[in-house]
Design a protein around this motif. Structure first.
Motif, PDB file in Angstrom:
ATOM      1  N   CYS A  53     107.540  53.390  74.997  1.00 59.60           N
ATOM      2  CA  CYS A  53     107.112  54.628  74.332  1.00 59.60           C
ATOM      3  C   CYS A  53     105.708  54.471  73.745  1.00 59.60           C
ATOM      4  CB  CYS A  53     108.114  55.025  73.253  1.00 59.60           C
ATOM      5  SG  CYS A  53     109.704  55.602  73.907  1.00 59.60           S
ATOM      6  N   SER A  60      98.308  58.925  76.126  1.00 58.26           N
ATOM      7  CA  SER A  60      98.476  60.378  75.982  1.00 58.26           C
ATOM      8  C   SER A  60      97.196  61.026  75.480  1.00 58.26           C
ATOM      9  CB  SER A  60      99.625  60.669  75.007  1.00 58.26           C
ATOM     10  OG  SER A  60      99.227  60.405  73.662  1.00 58.26           O
ATOM     11  N   GLY A 106     104.499  63.893  66.857  1.00 54.75           N
ATOM     12  CA  GLY A 106     104.873  63.955  68.252  1.00 54.75           C
ATOM     13  C   GLY A 106     106.094  63.119  68.536  1.00 54.75           C
ATOM     14  N   GLU A 107     106.471  63.107  69.810  1.00 51.51           N
ATOM     15  CA  GLU A 107     107.601  62.286  70.231  1.00 51.51           C
ATOM     16  C   GLU A 107     107.408  61.883  71.683  1.00 51.51           C
ATOM     17  OE1 GLU A 107     110.924  64.920  69.544  1.00 51.51           O
ATOM     18  OE2 GLU A 107     110.916  65.579  71.643  1.00 51.51           O
ATOM     19  N   VAL A 108     108.081  60.794  72.042  1.00 54.49           N
ATOM     20  CA  VAL A 108     108.083  60.313  73.418  1.00 54.49           C
ATOM     21  C   VAL A 108     109.539  60.278  73.867  1.00 54.49           C
ATOM     22  CG1 VAL A 108     107.447  58.459  74.997  1.00 54.49           C
ATOM     23  CG2 VAL A 108     106.066  58.852  72.942  1.00 54.49           C
ATOM     24  N   LYS A 114     107.831  61.187  78.617  1.00 48.92           N
ATOM     25  CA  LYS A 114     107.124  62.449  78.384  1.00 48.92           C
ATOM     26  C   LYS A 114     106.706  62.525  76.919  1.00 48.92           C
ATOM     27  CE  LYS A 114     107.548  67.438  78.903  1.00 48.92           C
ATOM     28  NZ  LYS A 114     107.324  68.032  77.621  1.00 48.92           N
ATOM     29  N   VAL A 115     105.408  62.682  76.690  1.00 47.14           N
ATOM     30  CA  VAL A 115     104.848  62.752  75.341  1.00 47.14           C
ATOM     31  C   VAL A 115     104.651  64.215  74.964  1.00 47.14           C
ATOM     32  CG1 VAL A 115     102.878  62.133  73.883  1.00 47.14           C
ATOM     33  CG2 VAL A 115     103.688  60.530  75.630  1.00 47.14           C
ATOM     34  N   THR A 116     105.151  64.577  73.795  1.00 42.50           N
ATOM     35  CA  THR A 116     104.954  65.914  73.245  1.00 42.50           C
ATOM     36  C   THR A 116     104.272  65.756  71.894  1.00 42.50           C
ATOM     37  OG1 THR A 116     106.991  66.649  74.315  1.00 42.50           O
ATOM     38  CG2 THR A 116     106.088  68.061  72.577  1.00 42.50           C
ATOM     39  N   LEU A 117     103.111  66.376  71.732  1.00 42.39           N
ATOM     40  CA  LEU A 117     102.365  66.307  70.478  1.00 42.39           C
ATOM     41  C   LEU A 117     102.432  67.649  69.766  1.00 42.39           C
ATOM     42  CD1 LEU A 117      99.154  64.462  71.730  1.00 42.39           C
ATOM     43  CD2 LEU A 117     101.138  63.451  70.577  1.00 42.39           C
ATOM     44  N   THR A 118     102.427  67.610  68.422  1.00 41.52           N
ATOM     45  CA  THR A 118     102.380  68.843  67.649  1.00 41.52           C
ATOM     46  C   THR A 118     100.936  69.333  67.576  1.00 41.52           C
ATOM     47  OG1 THR A 118     101.993  67.753  65.529  1.00 41.52           O
ATOM     48  CG2 THR A 118     104.309  68.039  66.214  1.00 41.52           C
ATOM     49  N   ASN A 119     100.749  70.531  67.112  1.00 42.23           N
ATOM     50  CA  ASN A 119      99.395  71.074  66.935  1.00 42.23           C
ATOM     51  C   ASN A 119      98.615  70.309  65.879  1.00 42.23           C
ATOM     52  OD1 ASN A 119      99.820  73.039  68.873  1.00 42.23           O
ATOM     53  ND2 ASN A 119     100.548  74.536  67.391  1.00 42.23           N
ATOM     54  N   ARG A 123      93.537  65.147  68.697  1.00 44.76           N
ATOM     55  CA  ARG A 123      93.497  64.982  70.141  1.00 44.76           C
ATOM     56  C   ARG A 123      92.422  63.984  70.568  1.00 44.76           C
ATOM     57  NH1 ARG A 123      97.753  67.621  69.355  1.00 44.76           N
ATOM     58  NH2 ARG A 123      98.591  69.011  70.953  1.00 44.76           N
TER      59      ARG A 123
END
Length: 170
Positions: A53, A60, A106-108, A114-119, A123
């Motif tokens: 992860c 990412s 975020g989470e993996v 699959k990486v998901t980032l919050t707003n 970045r």
């Protein structure tokens, strides 16, 4: 020129190191701290999943210092915690790390990576690399103990900062 950086670290002080680095560096790429709550010789070790992860987070779109560790007791998700807002909350649970006063950034997902980032997550390339290493050596960490004499503080006269580590359950 690095795509990302992974820092393997012991979990007892990982939150402190991640916070310190968060304040000391502006990074255009992810700098990911990762560890293991349980050693590789245990059947319930979290080392491999946390490492996978962390590698996904390091490649990412993230652009800040973070800690990546198990988000649950299951082997399904790792949380991405902002480096300056994470704390170890348990001595042995695989989901011991929590973001303080904010949600994880975020989470993996595992095993898909699959990486998901919050707003709220910074970045990649949103900062120019800068190191802020002008640290003032006139700071102290003092461990308080019952019956401690206030005269001990006199030795730190002229210091710019004193952190007193207290005691208690609260």
């Amino acid at each position: 020129g690095a795509t990302g950086v992974i820092v393997t670290h012991g979990t007892d002080t990982m939150g402190y190191s991640a916070a310190a680095l968060s304040f000391m560096i502006d990074t255009p790429v992810p700098v990911i701290f990762v560890g293991s709550q349980r050693s590789a010789d245990r059947p319930s070790s979290d080392n491999a999943m946390n490492a996978v992860c962390a590698a996904a987070a390091a490649t990412s779109d993230l652009g800040e210092v973070a800690v990546v560790m198990h988000a649950t007791t299951s082997d399904d998700i790792c949380a991405i915690h902002r480096g300056a807002r994470v704390r170890k909350m348990h001595t042995s649970r695989r989901d011991a790390f929590r973001s303080i006063d904010i949600a994880p950034i975020g989470e993996v997902a595992f095993p898909s990576r699959k990486v998901t980032l919050t707003n709220e997550a910074a970045r990649r390339e949103s900062h120019t690399l800068a190191l802020h290493d002008n640290l003032d050596p006139r700071c102290a960490l003092i461990q308080f103990y019952p019956g401690m004499s206030e005269d001990l503080l006199d030795a730190y006269e002229g210091f710019r900062g004193i952190v007193i580590a207290g005691t208690g359950l609260g």
